[in-house]
Design an enzyme around this catalytic site. Structure first.
Site, PDB file in Angstrom:
ATOM      1  N   GLN A  44       0.828  -1.209   0.000  1.00  0.00           N
ATOM      2  CA  GLN A  44       0.000   0.000   0.000  1.00  0.00           C
ATOM      3  C   GLN A  44       0.861   1.258   0.000  1.00  0.00           C
ATOM      4  OE1 GLN A  44      -1.932   1.787   3.716  1.00  0.00           O
ATOM      5  NE2 GLN A  44      -3.574   0.502   2.926  1.00  0.00           N
TER       6      GLN A  44
ATOM      7  N   TYR B 266     -13.223   0.519   6.100  1.00  0.00           N
ATOM      8  CA  TYR B 266     -11.817   0.283   5.772  1.00  0.00           C
ATOM      9  C   TYR B 266     -11.509   0.605   4.314  1.00  0.00           C
ATOM     10  CZ  TYR B 266     -12.151  -1.942  10.280  1.00  0.00           C
ATOM     11  OH  TYR B 266     -12.393  -2.170  11.605  1.00  0.00           O
ATOM     12  N   LEU B 267     -12.448   0.342   3.421  1.00  0.00           N
ATOM     13  CA  LEU B 267     -12.248   0.693   2.014  1.00  0.00           C
ATOM     14  C   LEU B 267     -12.107   2.198   1.843  1.00  0.00           C
ATOM     15  CD1 LEU B 267     -12.157   0.046  -1.005  1.00  0.00           C
ATOM     16  CD2 LEU B 267     -14.665  -0.002  -0.991  1.00  0.00           C
ATOM     17  N   ALA B 268     -12.840   2.958   2.635  1.00  0.00           N
ATOM     18  CA  ALA B 268     -12.794   4.423   2.525  1.00  0.00           C
ATOM     19  C   ALA B 268     -11.366   4.944   2.653  1.00  0.00           C
ATOM     20  CB  ALA B 268     -13.692   5.049   3.595  1.00  0.00           C
ATOM     21  N   ASP B 269     -10.587   4.356   3.573  1.00  0.00           N
ATOM     22  CA  ASP B 269      -9.195   4.775   3.752  1.00  0.00           C
ATOM     23  C   ASP B 269      -8.406   4.647   2.455  1.00  0.00           C
ATOM     24  OD1 ASP B 269     -10.052   4.744   6.380  1.00  0.00           O
ATOM     25  OD2 ASP B 269      -8.906   2.964   6.928  1.00  0.00           O
ATOM     26  N   GLN B 270      -8.683   3.556   1.715  1.00  0.00           N
ATOM     27  CA  GLN B 270      -7.894   3.220   0.534  1.00  0.00           C
ATOM     28  C   GLN B 270      -8.229   4.099  -0.672  1.00  0.00           C
ATOM     29  OE1 GLN B 270      -5.814   0.456   1.211  1.00  0.00           O
ATOM     30  NE2 GLN B 270      -6.772   0.506   3.214  1.00  0.00           N
TER      31      GLN B 270
ATOM     32  N   HIS C 123      -8.820   6.728  10.845  1.00  0.00           N
ATOM     33  CA  HIS C 123      -7.861   6.479   9.766  1.00  0.00           C
ATOM     34  C   HIS C 123      -8.193   7.335   8.543  1.00  0.00           C
ATOM     35  CE1 HIS C 123      -6.142   2.873  11.716  1.00  0.00           C
ATOM     36  NE2 HIS C 123      -5.189   2.983  10.818  1.00  0.00           N
TER      37      HIS C 123
END
Length: 338
Positions: A103, A283-287, A308
């Protein structure tokens, strides 16, 4: 000469996300940075093996000069050079997350002078990091819509604490960025439950699947037995395919925690996601923040903006000439480039 950006590692969630995002952005923009109080919010502050590997990997890929790159260091100075494509291999030397190292460096390789392949050995099933299947089945299809083409392959599982897993990603330079628009999830198409076992009784997996099936209508139920030398370990995943997005959630089994309790944790997380019409999970939002910022436009909706996410946005805004807007309406937050 580009200005030195000063970052406080205790900001926001106070973990490794600030460092990883700063490394990615520094490599892309050519801006040097200094970060202090690295991982100040963690029980064991400073650079762990996973973070040190990410720093060294970033430095190798862009020929950076670095100060403070050692275990336990709470201060780092990073002066990037030119990003170069190629074939790279990095070893964490522990069960630290392979995907978090990837990442860190992959965004810079979107701007490299040619295609690249990056292989990282370490942990693959870590409770605090996205597994390779999340990257492959959820994130990468969305990146492709933005114009980013990469393909991740899990070559060998490595559970905590032994590690020994291997993940590789092939990535091509981006020709042009597209705008991503992710509003509501839409109707559910199907749900898939999956359990991975390595050196753990199959009966554990059967109980975990039964717990999932007791709460959701599963279109698929898969149990995969891995070689014993890749464990011991156990993960439970549930994939939600909807009209507009596929999301994937997982938990890692723990010693002395029953199969039912492990699976119930996953059930709770998925129900939390399904309680909102928002397409994007926490968690996808962070990416999505960094690729959306690089595109210069786009938006998504998320039910629960995490610390995050907010930390990531703050770091991106230090390096790139973009501003994010967050508007909450009826329990759903719209995240967009202003």
């Amino acid at each position: 000469m580009k200005r030195m950006i000063a970052l406080d590692g205790a900001q926001g969630e106070g973990g490794g996300q600030i460092l990883r995002s700063a490394l990615s952005l520094s490599m892309i923009t050519g801006q040097p940075f200094t970060i202090t109080s690295i991982r100040a919010g963690r029980a064991k502050p400073g650079l762990l093996r996973q973070h040190l590997t990410a720093v060294k990997a970033a430095a190798e890929i862009c020929r950076a000069t670095v100060e403070g790159a050692e275990l336990g260091s709470q201060r780092l100075v990073f002066r990037p050079g030119t990003v170069r494509g190629g074939e790279y291999r990095f070893a964490i030397g522990s069960a630290g997350s392979c995907t978090l190292v990837l990442q860190t460096v992959l965004p810079a390789l979107w701007f490299a002078d040619g295609p690249s392949r990056v292989e990282v050995s370490g942990g693959t099933d870590n409770p605090s990091a996205p597994p390779a299947d999340f990257i492959r089945r959820v994130l990468e299809p969305l990146l492709a819509k933005i114009g980013i083409h990469q393909q991740t392959t899990l070559l060998r599982h490595g559970f905590y604490p032994a590690g020994g897993g291997v993940v590789a990603t092939e990535v091509s330079p981006v020709a042009s960025f597209n705008t991503l628009q992710l509003g509501e999830r839409g109707n559910i198409v199907q749900m898939r439950g999956e359990v991975l076992l390595a050196g753990v009784s199959r009966h554990v997996a059967e109980r975990e699947i039964a717990t999932l099936a007791g709460s959701f209508s599963l279109h698929e139920q898969n149990i995969h037995n891995l070689p014993r030398d890749q464990g011991p370990g156990n993960t439970v995943s549930l994939e939600v395919e909807s009209e507009n997005i596929t999301e994937r959630f997982f938990v890692v089994g723990e010693k002395r925690v029953s199969a039912e309790v492990v699976a119930a944790q996953l059930v709770k997380e998925v129900k939390r996601y399904l309680a909102s019409p928002a397409a994007v999970g926490e968690y996808l939002a962070d990416q999505l923040v960094l690729p959306m910022a690089l595109a210069g436009a786009g938006e998504f909706k998320v039910a629960h903006p995490s610390c995050h996410l907010l930390t990531n946005i703050a770091v991106v805004e230090r390096f790139l000439p973009v501003r994010f807007g967050l508007i909450e309406t009826d329990g759903v937050t719209r995240v967009s480039i202003e």
